[in-house]
Structures are given as C-alpha cells and as structure tokens.
Scaffold this motif. Structure first.
Motif, mmCIF file in Angstrom:
data_model
loop_
_atom_site.group_PDB
_atom_site.id
_atom_site.type_symbol
_atom_site.label_atom_id
_atom_site.label_comp_id
_atom_site.label_asym_id
_atom_site.label_seq_id
_atom_site.Cartn_x
_atom_site.Cartn_y
_atom_site.Cartn_z
ATOM 1 N N GLU A 121 -125.169 -13.059 -15.715
ATOM 2 C CA GLU A 121 -126.172 -14.113 -15.814
ATOM 3 C C GLU A 121 -125.918 -15.097 -14.686
ATOM 4 O O GLU A 121 -124.770 -15.350 -14.323
ATOM 5 C CB GLU A 121 -126.085 -14.840 -17.154
ATOM 6 N N MET A 122 -126.995 -15.637 -14.116
ATOM 7 C CA MET A 122 -126.894 -16.681 -13.095
ATOM 8 C C MET A 122 -127.623 -17.900 -13.629
ATOM 9 O O MET A 122 -128.761 -17.788 -14.089
ATOM 10 C CB MET A 122 -127.535 -16.232 -11.787
ATOM 11 N N LYS A 123 -126.957 -19.045 -13.560
ATOM 12 C CA LYS A 123 -127.548 -20.285 -14.040
ATOM 13 C C LYS A 123 -127.267 -21.383 -13.030
ATOM 14 O O LYS A 123 -126.187 -21.426 -12.452
ATOM 15 C CB LYS A 123 -126.948 -20.695 -15.388
ATOM 16 N N GLY A 124 -128.242 -22.266 -12.840
ATOM 17 C CA GLY A 124 -127.996 -23.377 -11.938
ATOM 18 C C GLY A 124 -129.251 -24.103 -11.534
ATOM 19 O O GLY A 124 -130.311 -23.925 -12.116
ATOM 20 N N TRP A 125 -129.097 -24.912 -10.491
ATOM 21 C CA TRP A 125 -130.170 -25.732 -9.956
ATOM 22 C C TRP A 125 -130.190 -25.554 -8.449
ATOM 23 O O TRP A 125 -129.354 -26.111 -7.739
ATOM 24 C CB TRP A 125 -129.928 -27.182 -10.346
ATOM 25 N N PRO A 126 -131.137 -24.785 -7.905
ATOM 26 C CA PRO A 126 -131.164 -24.503 -6.468
ATOM 27 C C PRO A 126 -131.226 -25.749 -5.587
ATOM 28 O O PRO A 126 -130.633 -25.771 -4.516
ATOM 29 C CB PRO A 126 -132.422 -23.654 -6.294
ATOM 30 N N PHE A 127 -131.928 -26.793 -6.031
ATOM 31 C CA PHE A 127 -132.044 -28.000 -5.215
ATOM 32 C C PHE A 127 -130.674 -28.623 -4.933
ATOM 33 O O PHE A 127 -130.430 -29.140 -3.857
ATOM 34 C CB PHE A 127 -132.961 -29.021 -5.898
ATOM 35 N N GLN A 128 -129.769 -28.567 -5.883
ATOM 36 C CA GLN A 128 -128.424 -29.118 -5.709
ATOM 37 C C GLN A 128 -127.421 -28.065 -5.245
ATOM 38 O O GLN A 128 -126.220 -28.319 -5.257
ATOM 39 C CB GLN A 128 -127.933 -29.742 -7.021
ATOM 40 N N ARG A 129 -127.907 -26.892 -4.842
ATOM 41 C CA ARG A 129 -127.054 -25.798 -4.368
ATOM 42 C C ARG A 129 -126.022 -25.415 -5.428
ATOM 43 O O ARG A 129 -124.889 -25.104 -5.133
ATOM 44 C CB ARG A 129 -126.349 -26.143 -3.065
ATOM 45 N N SER A 130 -126.438 -25.481 -6.683
ATOM 46 C CA SER A 130 -125.548 -25.211 -7.792
ATOM 47 C C SER A 130 -125.947 -23.906 -8.462
ATOM 48 O O SER A 130 -127.062 -23.776 -8.956
ATOM 49 C CB SER A 130 -125.638 -26.363 -8.798
ATOM 50 N N CYS A 131 -125.045 -22.936 -8.471
ATOM 51 C CA CYS A 131 -125.273 -21.657 -9.131
ATOM 52 C C CYS A 131 -123.938 -21.159 -9.659
ATOM 53 O O CYS A 131 -122.930 -21.189 -8.950
ATOM 54 C CB CYS A 131 -125.869 -20.644 -8.165
ATOM 55 N N THR A 132 -123.936 -20.694 -10.895
ATOM 56 C CA THR A 132 -122.749 -20.084 -11.477
ATOM 57 C C THR A 132 -123.128 -18.698 -11.955
ATOM 58 O O THR A 132 -124.138 -18.519 -12.631
ATOM 59 C CB THR A 132 -122.215 -20.929 -12.653
ATOM 60 N N VAL A 133 -122.329 -17.696 -11.577
ATOM 61 C CA VAL A 133 -122.541 -16.309 -11.981
ATOM 62 C C VAL A 133 -121.534 -16.000 -13.075
ATOM 63 O O VAL A 133 -120.325 -16.160 -12.876
ATOM 64 C CB VAL A 133 -122.373 -15.340 -10.794
ATOM 65 N N TYR A 134 -122.049 -15.559 -14.222
ATOM 66 C CA TYR A 134 -121.212 -15.252 -15.377
ATOM 67 C C TYR A 134 -121.220 -13.757 -15.664
ATOM 68 O O TYR A 134 -122.247 -13.107 -15.525
ATOM 69 C CB TYR A 134 -121.738 -15.952 -16.637
ATOM 70 N N ASN A 135 -120.084 -13.251 -16.098
ATOM 71 C CA ASN A 135 -119.972 -11.910 -16.666
ATOM 72 C C ASN A 135 -119.451 -12.137 -18.077
ATOM 73 O O ASN A 135 -118.260 -12.317 -18.282
ATOM 74 C CB ASN A 135 -119.008 -11.048 -15.858
ATOM 75 N N GLY A 136 -120.365 -12.201 -19.054
ATOM 76 C CA GLY A 136 -119.997 -12.611 -20.406
ATOM 77 C C GLY A 136 -119.681 -14.093 -20.394
ATOM 78 O O GLY A 136 -120.484 -14.908 -19.969
ATOM 79 N N ASN A 137 -118.469 -14.455 -20.809
ATOM 80 C CA ASN A 137 -118.043 -15.858 -20.782
ATOM 81 C C ASN A 137 -117.176 -16.174 -19.576
ATOM 82 O O ASN A 137 -116.662 -17.281 -19.458
ATOM 83 C CB ASN A 137 -117.263 -16.194 -22.061
ATOM 84 N N THR A 138 -116.992 -15.218 -18.686
ATOM 85 C CA THR A 138 -116.133 -15.379 -17.519
ATOM 86 C C THR A 138 -116.960 -15.766 -16.304
ATOM 87 O O THR A 138 -117.977 -15.137 -16.013
ATOM 88 C CB THR A 138 -115.377 -14.064 -17.219
ATOM 89 N N ILE A 139 -116.500 -16.778 -15.580
ATOM 90 C CA ILE A 139 -117.171 -17.164 -14.331
ATOM 91 C C ILE A 139 -116.694 -16.238 -13.223
ATOM 92 O O ILE A 139 -115.497 -16.118 -12.971
ATOM 93 C CB ILE A 139 -116.868 -18.629 -13.978
ATOM 94 N N VAL A 140 -117.638 -15.558 -12.584
ATOM 95 C CA VAL A 140 -117.335 -14.616 -11.507
ATOM 96 C C VAL A 140 -117.439 -15.294 -10.151
ATOM 97 O O VAL A 140 -116.645 -15.031 -9.254
ATOM 98 C CB VAL A 140 -118.275 -13.392 -11.586
ATOM 99 N N ALA A 141 -118.445 -16.169 -9.995
ATOM 100 C CA ALA A 141 -118.660 -16.861 -8.723
ATOM 101 C C ALA A 141 -119.392 -18.165 -8.989
ATOM 102 O O ALA A 141 -120.052 -18.322 -10.022
ATOM 103 C CB ALA A 141 -119.462 -15.994 -7.768
ATOM 104 N N GLN A 142 -119.280 -19.068 -8.006
ATOM 105 C CA GLN A 142 -119.896 -20.375 -8.175
ATOM 106 C C GLN A 142 -120.187 -20.970 -6.801
ATOM 107 O O GLN A 142 -119.387 -20.830 -5.887
ATOM 108 C CB GLN A 142 -118.926 -21.269 -8.943
ATOM 109 N N THR A 143 -121.335 -21.625 -6.676
ATOM 110 C CA THR A 143 -121.643 -22.344 -5.444
ATOM 111 C C THR A 143 -121.498 -23.834 -5.699
ATOM 112 O O THR A 143 -121.674 -24.301 -6.826
ATOM 113 C CB THR A 143 -123.067 -22.058 -4.942
ATOM 114 N N SER A 144 -121.180 -24.564 -4.635
ATOM 115 C CA SER A 144 -121.052 -26.018 -4.761
ATOM 116 C C SER A 144 -121.297 -26.661 -3.407
ATOM 117 O O SER A 144 -121.096 -26.046 -2.359
ATOM 118 C CB SER A 144 -119.666 -26.392 -5.281
#
Length: 185
Positions: A121-144
């Motif tokens: 799953e990918m969740k975030g706010w593109p305007f703030q360059r915020s994206c978190t990629v989840y595999n279940g409850n584990t964070i796989v990648a994140q933008t900041s």
C-alpha cells in the motif's frame, strides 16, 4: 568508543537503509548522496496513455528494468523489462484521491489480483512529497522533504527516498514512487 573492526558493527548482516534523491530540477534521475545517477526514468507520453521506464544509468531505453504503463486515470501496470503481457510484474490501483491524501494498492502478479488484500500500500500527500510504502504493517520505503537548519520554509524541489532493508527490489520501489508522484515530481 566502538572498535571499527568489531564484526557486530561492520557485519553485512546489518543492512542499512538506502537513500536516493529526487529533484524537480532533474525529474528523470535518482541519485545517491554523492550525486551519482543510480536510476534513470525514461518517459514516453502517448495520446491515450503513457509508458515510463526505469533504467540503470547507462542502459539503453530498449533494456529497462521495469516499464510502467498507465491503463487509465486510476490504474497502472508494471512489467519486468519491456511492456508485454508475459512480463507483467504488478498492478496498481488508486483507492483514494483527496486534496490532502492519496492512497494506492499494489498487487504483485502471482497473487489473486481480485483479492482485497494488496501486496503493498502507498499512502501520502504528493504536494508535500510525502509517501510511505507499506508491506502489511512494515514500512518498506518512505519519501521526505530535505530539511535544513535555520530554514523556515523548506523548498519542495528536492526530496529523499529512503528504501529500508527488505527482500523487495529497489527498482520496484522506484517504480511505485514514480506512479505515486505521476508527473508531479
């Protein structure tokens, strides 16, 4: 003080996160902290759809690692190598597109594509360059965003992609981030 030759500190069994950097000034490159190009994005916009290709820095556009094909406004398909039905790697569906929130579900091929359980799953706010990629409850990648001391307004032109240690191919994560920001890098 720790001894640098201590195997617990220098062991390859202790994986560390990978940081890649994206820039609005150069949206077709992902670089490391030294400025070396790690991945290249080759964009081809057609009238009805678009195809983005994730390449190694010195690779020809005919030899992509992953090709991304936009099926419609809300879904994409990713192919290993070039676009072809036999190379289908994943499908992505946008599930939420609000002003302050965007969410996607990623289905890897091999699983049941109609199943409500997504691989990622990918969740975030593109305007703030915020994206978190989840595999279940584990964070796989994140933008900041890149933050600097004593700077009140942080410029959104350059931001970081951190890929955490896992069994997921970094090129797949880069492809998912390209889909998430879909022309808004």
């Amino acid at each position: 003080m720790a001894n640098p030759s201590d195997p617990a500190i220098c062991s390859p069994a202790l994986p560390i996160p990978i940081d890649l950097f994206l820039s609005k000034q150069h949206p077709d490159y992902l670089t490391n902290s030294s400025g070396d190009i790690i991945y290249r994005i080759n964009r081809h916009a057609l009238k009805s759809s678009s195809v983005d290709k994730i390449l190694l820095p010195h690779a020809d556009a005919a030899d992509p690692l992953i090709s991304i094909f936009r099926v419609n406004k809300e879904s994409w398909e990713g192919f290993k190598g070039d676009v072809g039905e036999e190379n289908l790697l994943f499908k992505v569906q946008r599930t939420l597109n609000k002003l302050r929130r965007t969410e996607f579900k990623v289905f890897l091929v091999g699983g049941n594509l109609d199943d409500s359980n997504a691989s990622f799953e990918m969740k975030g706010w593109p305007f703030q360059r915020s994206c978190t990629v989840y595999n279940g409850n584990t964070i796989v990648a994140q933008t900041s965003l890149m933050h600097k001391l004593r700077q009140i307004w942080v410029r959104r032109g350059r931001f970081r992609l951190t890929i955490f240690p896992s069994s997921v191919d970094p090129a797949l994560i880069v492809a998912l981030i390209v889909i998430f920001f879909d022309g808004r890098m």
